[in-house]
Design a protein around this motif. Structure first.
Motif, short mmCIF file in Angstrom:
data_model
loop_
_atom_site.label_atom_id
_atom_site.label_comp_id
_atom_site.label_asym_id
_atom_site.label_seq_id
_atom_site.Cartn_x
_atom_site.Cartn_y
_atom_site.Cartn_z
N ILE A 151 0.58 -1.23 0.22
CA ILE A 151 0.27 0.04 0.01
C ILE A 151 0.49 1.34 0.32
CG2 ILE A 151 -1.86 1.44 1.08
CD1 ILE A 151 -2.57 -1.02 2.20
N THR A 152 1.02 1.97 -1.03
CA THR A 152 1.55 3.07 -1.39
C THR A 152 1.25 4.30 -2.03
OG1 THR A 152 3.78 3.79 -1.79
CG2 THR A 152 3.11 1.87 -3.08
N GLY A 153 1.90 5.20 -2.06
CA GLY A 153 1.31 6.09 -3.48
C GLY A 153 1.57 5.79 -4.44
N ARG A 154 0.96 6.35 -5.25
CA ARG A 154 1.37 5.96 -6.73
C ARG A 154 2.53 6.79 -7.33
NH1 ARG A 154 -2.90 3.89 -10.68
NH2 ARG A 154 -4.21 4.87 -9.12
N ALA A 155 3.47 5.90 -8.16
CA ALA A 155 4.29 6.17 -9.48
C ALA A 155 5.37 6.89 -8.11
CB ALA A 155 3.71 6.88 -9.54
N SER A 156 5.48 6.95 -6.64
CA SER A 156 5.59 6.64 -5.43
C SER A 156 7.76 6.48 -5.55
CB SER A 156 5.02 7.09 -4.24
OG SER A 156 5.15 5.79 -4.48
N ALA A 157 8.76 7.10 -4.86
CA ALA A 157 9.62 7.02 -4.75
C ALA A 157 9.63 5.40 -3.63
CB ALA A 157 10.37 7.89 -4.50
N ALA A 158 8.62 6.00 -3.24
CA ALA A 158 8.05 4.68 -1.58
C ALA A 158 7.79 3.57 -2.32
CB ALA A 158 7.59 4.91 -0.70
N GLU A 159 7.07 3.39 -3.38
CA GLU A 159 7.30 1.79 -4.38
C GLU A 159 7.95 1.59 -5.22
OE1 GLU A 159 3.71 0.84 -7.78
OE2 GLU A 159 3.98 2.77 -7.20
N ARG A 160 8.90 2.65 -6.41
CA ARG A 160 9.97 1.98 -6.72
C ARG A 160 11.16 1.18 -5.50
NH1 ARG A 160 11.37 6.56 -8.35
NH2 ARG A 160 12.45 6.71 -7.09
N ASP A 161 11.43 2.19 -4.70
CA ASP A 161 12.25 1.32 -3.79
C ASP A 161 11.60 0.05 -2.85
OD1 ASP A 161 14.29 3.72 -4.42
OD2 ASP A 161 13.42 4.62 -1.87
N VAL A 162 11.01 0.24 -3.31
CA VAL A 162 9.92 -1.14 -2.62
C VAL A 162 9.94 -2.53 -3.10
CG1 VAL A 162 8.67 -3.04 -0.69
CG2 VAL A 162 8.83 -0.81 -0.51
N LEU A 163 10.13 -2.46 -4.66
CA LEU A 163 9.57 -3.40 -6.05
C LEU A 163 10.90 -3.08 -6.44
CD1 LEU A 163 6.15 -2.23 -7.64
CD2 LEU A 163 6.68 -3.92 -6.04
N MET A 164 12.25 -2.09 -6.10
CA MET A 164 13.20 -2.91 -6.69
C MET A 164 14.34 -3.76 -5.91
SD MET A 164 16.29 0.27 -8.90
CE MET A 164 16.27 0.78 -6.58
N ASN A 165 14.45 -2.81 -4.52
CA ASN A 165 15.42 -3.34 -3.78
C ASN A 165 14.97 -4.80 -3.76
OD1 ASN A 165 17.56 -2.45 -2.98
ND2 ASN A 165 15.30 -0.75 -2.53
#
Length: 407
Positions: A151-165
């Motif tokens: 659960i996160t903001g759309r196209a956010s840095a948090a989403e990118r960090d969680v998915l990528m890492n």
């Protein structure tokens, strides 16, 4: 005494104006109240002194329209912006012409950062006292979840960090991402809905709440009481990855695990494939060494057993036992012979004594035993009379005689 007001019926219905009047009367009975909420919208119409605000509840999707004089707003909350928390003194008003309900405020106060922190501290103590922060109630995260709910903001840095890492650590991991607002008046209701959806998904083994850093006001949705209680009530373990290391919204204390950043959340929810591969390799090498060492020890032990005389020359043991059996047999024979000889001597001595005491030996010396016909042994002459027939036993045979004379 006043007469009771007549009720409406199908035959005598109330006009709309009467219903509107009664609704307005019931609404007016609430009176003036203090209201706390979040400003979702501000509308200042040119040429008018009235300001229209939309006041939203921070936890649920409910809002009310508020009207206030411009001077009231400028005096209590100058520079008020959308998303700000306010406390206002207002009373409800029902407008019959439009059939609408709104609040009319005569005092508006913007909640400052100090008051917000004080409220959060009071809420923190309340939730802690109820046991929502208890360590023993926190669930253990799965070692390797089948699917991760994010659960996160759309196209956010948090989403990118969680998915990528996360995928960098375990490339085949599966996600179910729900994008929601992470700040503002609509954040909490949508986060609650997303949390419920993921908690009801049987394939989701862990839920991650992720958001980047921000001010205290920006992170307020993640300190909301309704959200904290919803996280506490989830069946699925929840990981909080809100803000940076120094940020500590209340949901961090309620969640089953807290990540200092969204990047740190990836380290907590999945293992590192390379590290696990190295650990497996290390474990295999240790297992190989242990098995080989065991084989060497057992081989040496087997060789030691095989080199023993009993296994190297089994006939030696047989010969030893045969010699021992021969010695025991000789001892038994000698012992038995000695016992037989002693018994034979004892028997001869006993026989000699028996013969010495036997009446037959006496008879052989010339004596005789005289008996009457009834078998009575005659010991004195007076025991018989003339004419009695007697039986005389000799050493060899017996005689029958008749008494002719008694002396």
């Amino acid at each position: 005494m006043t007469e009771p007001e007549p009720k409406s019926s199908a035959d005598e219905p109330w006009p709309v104006r009467v219903v509107s009047q009664k609704v307005g009367a019931w609404v007016a009975r609430l009176g003036w109240v203090w209201v706390d909420g979040q400003v979702a919208q501000i509308s200042r119409r040119p040429g008018t002194s009235v300001v229209f605000l939309t006041l939203r509840d921070p936890s649920v999707d409910l809002s009310l329209t508020v009207t206030a004089h411009r001077d009231v707003l400028d005096a209590g909350a100058p520079g008020l912006t959308e998303g700000a928390r306010v406390t206002m003194h207002a009373r409800p008003e029902f407008y019959p012409a439009r059939g609408s309900l709104s609040l009319r405020a005569d005092e508006i106060r913007q909640v400052g950062i100090g008051e917000l922190l004080a409220r959060l501290e009071r809420l923190k103590k309340l939730l802690s006292a109820e046991g929502l922060f208890a360590r023993e109630r926190k669930r253990r995260l799965p070692f390797l979840p089948r699917k991760i709910g994010l659960i996160t903001g759309r196209a956010s840095a948090a989403e990118r960090d969680v998915l990528m890492n996360t995928r960098r650590r375990w490339p085949s991991i599966d996600f179910r991402v729900i994008n929601v607002p992470v700040q503002g008046p609509t954040a909490v209701p949508q986060i609650l809905d997303a949390l419920k959806v993921l908690d009801n998904d049987d394939e989701v083994d862990v839920i991650v709440l992720a958001r980047g850093g921000g001010s205290v006001e920006d992170l307020l949705p993640f300190s909301d009481e309704a959200l904290c209680r919803a996280v506490f009530g989830c069946r699925t373990p929840v990981v909080s990855a809100i803000g940076h290391e120094t940020d500590a919204p209340l949901v961090d204390y309620v969640a089953d695990a807290r990540a200092s950043t969204p990047t740190d959340a990836a380290k907590r929810i999945v293992p590192d494939l390379d590290e696990e591969t190295q650990l497996i390799g290390t474990a295999r090498r240790r297992l190989d060494r242990a098995v080989l060492g065991m084989i060497d020890r057992e081989s040496n032990r087997l060789e030691s057993v095989r080199s023993r005389p009993s296994l190297a020359r089994p006939e030696t043991l047989i010969d030893q036992r045969a010699d021992e059996a021969g010695r025991l047999r000789d001892r038994a024979t000698r012992s038995l012979d000695n016992r037989v000889r002693r018994a034979d001597d004892d028997l001869r001595h006993t026989l000699a004594r028996l013969r010495a005491l036997s009446p037959a030996a006496t008879l052989e010396r010339g004596y005789a035993i005289v008996q009457r016909t009834d078998g009575h042994v005659v010991r004195a002459a007076g025991e018989v009379t003339a004419g009695d027939v007697l039986r005389v036993r000799l050493a060899d045979g017996e005689l029958r005689t008749e008494v002719q004379e008694q002396e």
